[in-house]
Motif scaffolding. Structure first.
Motif, PDB file in Angstrom:
ATOM      1  N   PRO A   5       0.831  -1.214   0.000  1.00  0.00           N
ATOM      2  CA  PRO A   5       0.000   0.000   0.000  1.00  0.00           C
ATOM      3  C   PRO A   5       0.861   1.258   0.000  1.00  0.00           C
ATOM      4  CG  PRO A   5      -0.013  -1.024   2.161  1.00  0.00           C
ATOM      5  CD  PRO A   5       0.748  -1.941   1.242  1.00  0.00           C
ATOM      6  N   LEU A   6       0.334   2.319  -0.555  1.00  0.00           N
ATOM      7  CA  LEU A   6       0.991   3.618  -0.563  1.00  0.00           C
ATOM      8  C   LEU A   6       0.829   4.235   0.819  1.00  0.00           C
ATOM      9  CD1 LEU A   6       2.398   5.853  -2.174  1.00  0.00           C
ATOM     10  CD2 LEU A   6       0.138   6.659  -2.842  1.00  0.00           C
ATOM     11  N   THR A   7       1.937   4.621   1.455  1.00  0.00           N
ATOM     12  CA  THR A   7       1.885   5.170   2.808  1.00  0.00           C
ATOM     13  C   THR A   7       2.621   6.495   2.879  1.00  0.00           C
ATOM     14  OG1 THR A   7       3.890   4.001   3.508  1.00  0.00           O
ATOM     15  CG2 THR A   7       1.796   2.880   3.870  1.00  0.00           C
ATOM     16  N   ASP A   8       2.276   7.299   3.909  1.00  0.00           N
ATOM     17  CA  ASP A   8       3.027   8.526   4.171  1.00  0.00           C
ATOM     18  C   ASP A   8       4.233   8.167   5.028  1.00  0.00           C
ATOM     19  OD1 ASP A   8       1.992   8.145   6.710  1.00  0.00           O
ATOM     20  OD2 ASP A   8       0.954  10.054   6.803  1.00  0.00           O
ATOM     21  N   PHE A   9       5.003   9.154   5.458  1.00  0.00           N
ATOM     22  CA  PHE A   9       6.223   8.849   6.206  1.00  0.00           C
ATOM     23  C   PHE A   9       5.955   8.336   7.613  1.00  0.00           C
ATOM     24  CE2 PHE A   9       5.484  13.311   7.040  1.00  0.00           C
ATOM     25  CZ  PHE A   9       5.727  13.435   8.401  1.00  0.00           C
ATOM     26  N   THR A  10       4.726   8.456   8.116  1.00  0.00           N
ATOM     27  CA  THR A  10       4.393   7.904   9.434  1.00  0.00           C
ATOM     28  C   THR A  10       3.894   6.478   9.337  1.00  0.00           C
ATOM     29  OG1 THR A  10       2.101   8.677   9.379  1.00  0.00           O
ATOM     30  CG2 THR A  10       3.746  10.197  10.263  1.00  0.00           C
ATOM     31  N   GLY A  11       3.648   5.990   8.127  1.00  0.00           N
ATOM     32  CA  GLY A  11       3.163   4.630   7.930  1.00  0.00           C
ATOM     33  C   GLY A  11       1.664   4.542   7.704  1.00  0.00           C
ATOM     34  N   THR A  40      -5.332   7.667  -6.343  1.00  0.00           N
ATOM     35  CA  THR A  40      -3.889   7.419  -6.272  1.00  0.00           C
ATOM     36  C   THR A  40      -3.477   6.747  -7.580  1.00  0.00           C
ATOM     37  OG1 THR A  40      -4.149   5.245  -5.257  1.00  0.00           O
ATOM     38  CG2 THR A  40      -3.915   7.113  -3.771  1.00  0.00           C
ATOM     39  N   LYS A  41      -2.322   7.136  -8.097  1.00  0.00           N
ATOM     40  CA  LYS A  41      -1.816   6.544  -9.337  1.00  0.00           C
ATOM     41  C   LYS A  41      -0.301   6.660  -9.354  1.00  0.00           C
ATOM     42  CE  LYS A  41      -3.519  10.683 -11.532  1.00  0.00           C
ATOM     43  NZ  LYS A  41      -4.341  11.263 -12.562  1.00  0.00           N
ATOM     44  N   THR A  42       0.318   6.153 -10.405  1.00  0.00           N
ATOM     45  CA  THR A  42       1.757   6.237 -10.537  1.00  0.00           C
ATOM     46  C   THR A  42       2.108   6.899 -11.850  1.00  0.00           C
ATOM     47  OG1 THR A  42       1.852   4.025 -11.490  1.00  0.00           O
ATOM     48  CG2 THR A  42       2.242   4.200  -9.122  1.00  0.00           C
ATOM     49  N   ASN A  43       3.276   7.537 -11.864  1.00  0.00           N
ATOM     50  CA  ASN A  43       3.806   8.190 -13.051  1.00  0.00           C
ATOM     51  C   ASN A  43       5.165   7.566 -13.324  1.00  0.00           C
ATOM     52  OD1 ASN A  43       4.547   9.864 -15.095  1.00  0.00           O
ATOM     53  ND2 ASN A  43       4.693  11.703 -13.839  1.00  0.00           N
ATOM     54  N   ALA A  45       8.134   8.325 -14.775  1.00  0.00           N
ATOM     55  CA  ALA A  45       8.969   9.392 -15.320  1.00  0.00           C
ATOM     56  C   ALA A  45      10.429   8.967 -15.298  1.00  0.00           C
ATOM     57  CB  ALA A  45       8.776  10.672 -14.513  1.00  0.00           C
ATOM     58  N   ALA A  46      11.089   9.043 -16.425  1.00  0.00           N
ATOM     59  CA  ALA A  46      12.524   8.756 -16.562  1.00  0.00           C
ATOM     60  C   ALA A  46      12.888   7.365 -16.027  1.00  0.00           C
ATOM     61  CB  ALA A  46      13.341   9.824 -15.867  1.00  0.00           C
ATOM     62  N   GLY A  47      12.020   6.384 -16.265  1.00  0.00           N
ATOM     63  CA  GLY A  47      12.329   5.021 -15.860  1.00  0.00           C
ATOM     64  C   GLY A  47      12.052   4.711 -14.403  1.00  0.00           C
ATOM     65  N   ARG A  48      11.551   5.652 -13.635  1.00  0.00           N
ATOM     66  CA  ARG A  48      11.231   5.429 -12.224  1.00  0.00           C
ATOM     67  C   ARG A  48       9.724   5.492 -12.045  1.00  0.00           C
ATOM     68  NH1 ARG A  48      14.827   8.242  -8.001  1.00  0.00           N
ATOM     69  NH2 ARG A  48      15.804   6.259  -7.682  1.00  0.00           N
ATOM     70  N   VAL A  49       9.214   4.711 -11.110  1.00  0.00           N
ATOM     71  CA  VAL A  49       7.796   4.754 -10.786  1.00  0.00           C
ATOM     72  C   VAL A  49       7.621   5.733  -9.630  1.00  0.00           C
ATOM     73  CG1 VAL A  49       5.813   3.440 -10.000  1.00  0.00           C
ATOM     74  CG2 VAL A  49       7.456   2.398 -11.561  1.00  0.00           C
ATOM     75  N   VAL A  50       6.882   6.811  -9.875  1.00  0.00           N
ATOM     76  CA  VAL A  50       6.680   7.864  -8.886  1.00  0.00           C
ATOM     77  C   VAL A  50       5.197   7.897  -8.509  1.00  0.00           C
ATOM     78  CG1 VAL A  50       6.885  10.333  -8.427  1.00  0.00           C
ATOM     79  CG2 VAL A  50       8.558   9.197  -9.893  1.00  0.00           C
ATOM     80  N   PRO A  51       4.858   7.728  -7.219  1.00  0.00           N
ATOM     81  CA  PRO A  51       3.448   7.807  -6.834  1.00  0.00           C
ATOM     82  C   PRO A  51       2.947   9.248  -6.848  1.00  0.00           C
ATOM     83  CG  PRO A  51       4.812   7.391  -4.911  1.00  0.00           C
ATOM     84  CD  PRO A  51       5.716   7.376  -6.101  1.00  0.00           C
ATOM     85  N   VAL A  52       1.767   9.456  -7.415  1.00  0.00           N
ATOM     86  CA  VAL A  52       1.135  10.774  -7.456  1.00  0.00           C
ATOM     87  C   VAL A  52      -0.305  10.634  -6.973  1.00  0.00           C
ATOM     88  CG1 VAL A  52       2.587  11.755  -9.267  1.00  0.00           C
ATOM     89  CG2 VAL A  52       0.534  10.525  -9.892  1.00  0.00           C
TER      90      VAL A  52
END
Length: 90
Positions: A5-11, A40-43, A45-52
């Motif tokens: 799952p996508l989480t913030d820095f606190t978990g 929630t989705k992913t981008n 960009a430049a070969g990396r998966v970035v969550p947006v």
């Protein structure tokens, strides 16, 4: 393989319907904005998966001047904090 799952820095899990805060720029200053996660989705960009995230600002934010638009915004998910569940709109 199971998806993590996508989480913030606190978990805390970031998913649609959650109330979050994130930093935004207004002119030369930075303010904290509150919003509800719509999607929630992913981008890839430049070969990396970035969550947006696609979010809808609530209108509550720090600063003197009010936000002009409450339309949908797409933001990066790396500096987001989950506050709780969004209040139902009636």
């Amino acid at each position: 393989m199971a998806r993590t799952p996508l989480t913030d820095f606190t978990g805390a899990e970031i998913k649609p319907g959650k109330l979050i805060t994130f930093s935004t720029r207004r002119g030369n200053r930075v303010r904290v904005t509150e919003a509800v996660v719509v999607e929630t989705k992913t981008n890839r960009a430049a070969g990396r998966v970035v969550p947006v995230l696609t979010v809808r600002p609530t209108g509550r934010e720090s600063g003197i001047s009010a936000r002009k638009t409450l339309g949908l915004r797409t933001i990066g998910a790396e500096h987001v904090v989950v506050i709780g569940d969004a209040e139902p709109t009636t």
